[in-house]
Design an enzyme around this catalytic site. Sequence first.
Site, PDB file in Angstrom:
ATOM      1  N   CYS A   1       0.601  -1.260  -0.020  1.00 22.00           N
ATOM      2  CA  CYS A   1      -0.046  -0.119   0.012  1.00 22.00           C
ATOM      3  C   CYS A   1       0.822   1.161  -0.025  1.00 22.00           C
ATOM      4  O   CYS A   1       0.235   2.328  -0.088  1.00 22.00           O
ATOM      5  CB  CYS A   1      -0.869  -0.069   1.191  1.00 22.00           C
TER       6      CYS A   1
ATOM      7  N   HIS B   1      -2.777   7.500   2.512  1.00 21.30           N
ATOM      8  CA  HIS B   1      -3.220   5.927   2.023  1.00 21.30           C
ATOM      9  C   HIS B   1      -4.555   5.968   2.895  1.00 21.30           C
ATOM     10  O   HIS B   1      -4.642   6.347   4.061  1.00 21.30           O
ATOM     11  CB  HIS B   1      -2.208   4.982   2.497  1.00 21.30           C
TER      12      HIS B   1
ATOM     13  N   ASN C   1     -10.082   0.354   1.573  1.00 21.05           N
ATOM     14  CA  ASN C   1      -8.771   0.248   1.417  1.00 21.05           C
ATOM     15  C   ASN C   1      -8.316  -0.332  -0.029  1.00 21.05           C
ATOM     16  O   ASN C   1      -8.560  -1.342  -0.315  1.00 21.05           O
ATOM     17  CB  ASN C   1      -7.623  -0.373   2.284  1.00 21.05           C
TER      18      ASN C   1
HETATM   19  N1  ACO Z   1     -16.977  -6.418  12.873  1.00 19.41           N
HETATM   20  C1  ACO Z   1     -16.970  -6.854  14.217  1.00 19.41           C
HETATM   21  N2  ACO Z   1     -16.105  -7.106  15.308  1.00 19.41           N
HETATM   22  C2  ACO Z   1     -14.860  -7.089  14.706  1.00 19.41           C
HETATM   23  C3  ACO Z   1     -14.727  -7.098  13.262  1.00 19.41           C
HETATM   24  C4  ACO Z   1     -15.796  -6.734  12.402  1.00 19.41           C
HETATM   25  N3  ACO Z   1     -15.505  -6.805  11.028  1.00 19.41           N
HETATM   26  N4  ACO Z   1     -13.375  -7.310  13.181  1.00 19.41           N
HETATM   27  C5  ACO Z   1     -12.694  -7.560  14.557  1.00 19.41           C
HETATM   28  N5  ACO Z   1     -13.964  -7.457  15.385  1.00 19.41           N
HETATM   29  C6  ACO Z   1     -13.700  -7.573  16.755  1.00 19.41           C
HETATM   30  C7  ACO Z   1     -12.475  -8.258  17.336  1.00 19.41           C
HETATM   31  O1  ACO Z   1     -12.500  -9.671  17.284  1.00 19.41           O
HETATM   32  C8  ACO Z   1     -12.269  -7.922  18.668  1.00 19.41           C
HETATM   33  O2  ACO Z   1     -13.100  -8.649  19.426  1.00 19.41           O
HETATM   34  P1  ACO Z   1     -12.585  -8.920  21.015  1.00 19.41           P
HETATM   35  O3  ACO Z   1     -12.386  -7.496  21.687  1.00 19.41           O
HETATM   36  O4  ACO Z   1     -13.708  -9.528  21.393  1.00 19.41           O
HETATM   37  O5  ACO Z   1     -11.326  -9.549  20.886  1.00 19.41           O
HETATM   38  C9  ACO Z   1     -12.849  -6.245  18.638  1.00 19.41           C
HETATM   39  O6  ACO Z   1     -13.711  -6.369  17.493  1.00 19.41           O
HETATM   40  C10 ACO Z   1     -11.772  -5.303  18.425  1.00 19.41           C
HETATM   41  O7  ACO Z   1     -10.842  -5.827  17.319  1.00 19.41           O
HETATM   42  P2  ACO Z   1      -9.314  -5.239  17.166  1.00 19.41           P
HETATM   43  O8  ACO Z   1      -8.749  -5.677  16.207  1.00 19.41           O
HETATM   44  O9  ACO Z   1      -8.679  -4.500  18.281  1.00 19.41           O
HETATM   45  O10 ACO Z   1      -9.964  -3.769  16.614  1.00 19.41           O
HETATM   46  P3  ACO Z   1      -9.426  -2.372  15.965  1.00 19.41           P
HETATM   47  O11 ACO Z   1     -10.099  -1.104  16.747  1.00 19.41           O
HETATM   48  O12 ACO Z   1      -7.975  -2.385  16.155  1.00 19.41           O
HETATM   49  O13 ACO Z   1     -10.016  -2.253  14.283  1.00 19.41           O
HETATM   50  C11 ACO Z   1      -8.968  -2.877  12.392  1.00 19.41           C
HETATM   51  C12 ACO Z   1      -9.524  -3.373  13.576  1.00 19.41           C
HETATM   52  C13 ACO Z   1      -9.949  -2.096  11.595  1.00 19.41           C
HETATM   53  C14 ACO Z   1      -8.685  -3.871  11.441  1.00 19.41           C
HETATM   54  C15 ACO Z   1      -7.876  -1.769  12.688  1.00 19.41           C
HETATM   55  O14 ACO Z   1      -6.864  -2.294  13.545  1.00 19.41           O
HETATM   56  C16 ACO Z   1      -7.052  -1.501  11.534  1.00 19.41           C
HETATM   57  O15 ACO Z   1      -7.376  -0.661  10.582  1.00 19.41           O
HETATM   58  N6  ACO Z   1      -5.570  -1.873  11.289  1.00 19.41           N
HETATM   59  C17 ACO Z   1      -4.935  -1.488  10.273  1.00 19.41           C
HETATM   60  C18 ACO Z   1      -5.089  -1.983   9.037  1.00 19.41           C
HETATM   61  C19 ACO Z   1      -4.287  -1.514   7.752  1.00 19.41           C
HETATM   62  O16 ACO Z   1      -4.221  -0.166   7.706  1.00 19.41           O
HETATM   63  N7  ACO Z   1      -3.819  -2.250   7.020  1.00 19.41           N
HETATM   64  C20 ACO Z   1      -3.340  -1.377   5.834  1.00 19.41           C
HETATM   65  C21 ACO Z   1      -2.281  -2.184   5.116  1.00 19.41           C
HETATM   66  S1  ACO Z   1      -3.190  -3.219   3.903  1.00 19.41           S
HETATM   67  C22 ACO Z   1      -1.956  -3.736   2.783  1.00 19.41           C
HETATM   68  O17 ACO Z   1      -0.784  -3.253   2.958  1.00 19.41           O
HETATM   69  C23 ACO Z   1      -2.547  -4.594   1.835  1.00 19.41           C
END
Ligand code: ACO
Length: 308
Positions: free
Chosen positions: A109, A233, A263
Amino acid sequence: MSGAALTGWGAALPDKVVTNDDLAAYLDTSDQWIRERTGIRERHIGGTTTELAVDAARAALARAGLQPADIDLVVLSTTTPDQMVPGNSAEISARLGTAGGAMDVNAACAGFVYALVAAHGLLGRGIEKALVIGSDTLSRITDWDDRSTAVLFGDAAGAVVMEHTGGADQLLGWDLGVDGTARRFLYCDHGSTLYMEGREVFRRAVRAVVSSCEKTLQRAGVDGSQVALCVPHQANIRIIEAANERLGIPMDRTAIALDRTGNTSSASVPLALAEAADEGRVADGDLVLLCGFGAGMTWSSAVLRWGK
Ligand code: ACO
């Protein structure tokens, strides 16, 4: 004086829209969770990396007032080429009818700014006009039954034309970086789907974007308060807000497309840039900050002065 300037831009999105509610209909998730945690409302899914790239490139060429045969270098940033061999840029070049060479860049990305910096380095050194494309179809390597990744990604392409000019160089500063020891947090092996430890990627992304942008701004001799448009990004609105706060760049000077696209990897920066430019959000002389981060982990940033 001899420099380079960005003279054209364009983007392409597949027609099919998948809303958060569409995903919530079969996954254990909700529109509210996705919007609050990511800022994403919907994404476009479909097409091939080649088709989307060609559409975005044609729009960028039209905006620059150029024909494909005027182009003597195509640099394609993609992490989802339509095939392993040959490079995807070869078919894109053939379909467009560009002259000169073509190559693929894969820095996930962060790839679009890598491709831009690579093309810029050749302008005036045998290359006069380069087409820089970011195109990805992440939907093809997404596990649609995994709620932790399925809600995040979409397909798209964006493209710009960079030309060698007789004027000042409009790429004022840039920074590229990689930490290859961080592979375990975000990867996709051959024939598999994307694996991501979202929380760790989030933490590292904010740190990487802030430090890369600080280096780039310093190299350009400017600071965040002088940036007229920031084009980050488009992965997660919370990452953008956290990085912008540290950089002193307000959200109303930031291009946001992720609510409608998710994304889109390599496409996200040129797509958001093209939208903002089409909306008249940048004027000649404005400073534009581009930045990205992704699997690798990679990161990249660049400051451009808008106009020739
Ligand atoms: N719907 C509902 N609940 C969910 C979902 C979903 N889609 N996905 C995860 N959860 C749950 C988890 O299981 C967790 O539950 P728990 O507390 O019972 O364990 C809770 O929600 C919180 O999960 P987290 O992973 O801590 O949530 P977070 O606030 O970190 O958000 C996310 C997750 C959106 C993936 C975030 O971490 C993020 O955006 N990370 C960066 C991703 C990114 O930028 N990638 C870029 C590179 S991509 C590339 O290079 C191809």
